[in-house]
Design an enzyme around this catalytic site. Structure first.
Site, PDB file in Angstrom:
ATOM      1  N   SER A  14      43.683  42.280  50.030  1.00  0.00           N
ATOM      2  CA  SER A  14      42.236  42.491  49.996  1.00  0.00           C
ATOM      3  C   SER A  14      41.673  41.935  48.694  1.00  0.00           C
ATOM      4  O   SER A  14      42.407  41.493  47.807  1.00  0.00           O
ATOM      5  CB  SER A  14      41.896  43.987  50.129  1.00  0.00           C
ATOM      6  OG  SER A  14      42.397  44.707  49.014  1.00  0.00           O
ATOM      7  N   ILE A  16      40.061  40.289  45.424  1.00  0.00           N
ATOM      8  CA  ILE A  16      40.212  39.021  44.711  1.00  0.00           C
ATOM      9  C   ILE A  16      41.462  38.282  45.176  1.00  0.00           C
ATOM     10  O   ILE A  16      41.454  37.055  45.334  1.00  0.00           O
ATOM     11  CB  ILE A  16      40.262  39.252  43.190  1.00  0.00           C
ATOM     12  CG1 ILE A  16      38.931  39.812  42.686  1.00  0.00           C
ATOM     13  CG2 ILE A  16      40.586  37.953  42.450  1.00  0.00           C
ATOM     14  CD1 ILE A  16      38.940  40.186  41.208  1.00  0.00           C
ATOM     15  N   GLY A  17      42.541  38.995  45.393  1.00  0.00           N
ATOM     16  CA  GLY A  17      43.779  38.351  45.810  1.00  0.00           C
ATOM     17  C   GLY A  17      43.642  37.636  47.138  1.00  0.00           C
ATOM     18  O   GLY A  17      44.113  36.499  47.311  1.00  0.00           O
ATOM     19  N   TYR A 154      44.387  52.689  32.694  1.00  0.00           N
ATOM     20  CA  TYR A 154      44.120  51.356  33.252  1.00  0.00           C
ATOM     21  C   TYR A 154      43.795  50.358  32.148  1.00  0.00           C
ATOM     22  O   TYR A 154      44.361  49.249  32.102  1.00  0.00           O
ATOM     23  CB  TYR A 154      42.966  51.444  34.254  1.00  0.00           C
ATOM     24  CG  TYR A 154      42.580  50.118  34.852  1.00  0.00           C
ATOM     25  CD1 TYR A 154      43.355  49.531  35.847  1.00  0.00           C
ATOM     26  CD2 TYR A 154      41.430  49.449  34.432  1.00  0.00           C
ATOM     27  CE1 TYR A 154      43.004  48.313  36.411  1.00  0.00           C
ATOM     28  CE2 TYR A 154      41.070  48.233  34.988  1.00  0.00           C
ATOM     29  CZ  TYR A 154      41.853  47.671  35.974  1.00  0.00           C
ATOM     30  OH  TYR A 154      41.506  46.457  36.521  1.00  0.00           O
TER      31      TYR A 154
END
Length: 281
Positions: A14, A16-17, A154
């Site tokens: 899903s 950006i990839g 993160y």
């Protein structure tokens, strides 16, 4: 006829990839689109078919936190394609929470996928990229330059990624390998939806941090209302794939450039604090 160059992309189910995989194939690259669970490949296959590039994309299973999975995938790729010309480190996972209320296991899990997964993939592909004088492109985040409230684990992982890559870049260049980091801002993708956050429950359990968390969530929801699309965020990645001399650091929007500039010119840290303090008040 010259064979197309080969790129391996992590985390392509899903966002950006997925967009990067379709974009790379559209640009003529033989694209190995990897994901931890290939049962989630339907969206990618549909997008590839709509872009008429399904024949240039091969889906493979790869878990960046599993050394055996990395080794098996690379063995197959090199056997099938004869080498590798580029790696796009994209796989990642968000972790929302503040440290007093997060377990060390939560922090370690965030570091494992967002930092150690990047390190493991980069280490594994470097011998192949040396042979082809290829490149490593890593999707970081503006959170790799500006620490953000309730994203301690993160952002720590993304800061580590940027330090790792900035340190590696001059060394890799001596053996012909280019290193680039991509810094998106807010991107409208399933990355956010996949967090599966129960906001009312989080607020109910946040104790003394409830007011700050509520302010942060409100600000974040507003920022994602004006987010880039995955295709917009992926476009600079595709540019970096083919550039003669890609820069080390690329932001995916003017907003991201302005935001990252806050910290790059902030010698004493006051500019970043003045900005992020407003997010939780």
């Amino acid at each position: 006829m010259t064979s197309p160059k080969t790129v391996l992309i992590t985390g392509t189910s899903s966002g950006i990839g997925l967009a990067a995989a379709v974009g790379a194939a559209r640009a003529g690259w033989a694209t190995i689109a990897t994901m931890r669970d290939t049962r989630k490949a339907d969206a990618l296959r549909k997008a590839a078919a709509e872009a008429d590039v399904a024949d240039r994309i091969q889906v493979k299973r790869l878990d960046v936190t599993d050394p055996e999975s990395i080794a098996a995938c690379l063995h197959e790729v090199v056997a099938e394609y004869g080498g590798l010309d580029a790696l796009i480190n994209n796989a990642g996972a968000a972790q929302v929470g503040t440290i007093e209320q997060s377990s060390l296991d939560d922090v370690r899990a965030a570091m494992e996928v967002n930092f150690f997964g990047v390190v493991a993939m980069t280490r594994a592909v470097l011998p192949h990229l040396r042979a082809t004088r290829g490149r490593v492109i890593t999707v970081s985040s503006v959170g790799g330059a500006v620490g953000q409230p309730f994203n301690e684990a993160y952002c720590a992982a993304k800061f580590a990624v940027e330090g790792f890559m900035q340190s590696l870049a001059p060394v890799a260049a001596t053996v012909g390998v280019d290193v680039t980091v991509i810094e998106p801002g807010a991107v409208a993708s399933e990355f956010v939806a996949n967090l599966g956050l129960d906001v009312p429950a989080m607020l109910a359990e946040s104790g003394p941090y409830a007011q700050a968390l509520q302010a942060y969530i409100a600000r974040t929801q507003q920022s994602f209302g004006n987010a880039q699309t995955p295709d917009e965020a992926a476009a600079p990645i595709i540019d970096a794939l083919s550039a003669d001399r890609p820069p080390f650091r690329i932001q995916t929007s003017q907003w991201a450039r302005d935001f990252v500039a806050t910290t790059l010119a902030d010698l004493d840290g006051s500019a970043v604090r003045s900005l992020t303090d407003t997010w939780v008040r």
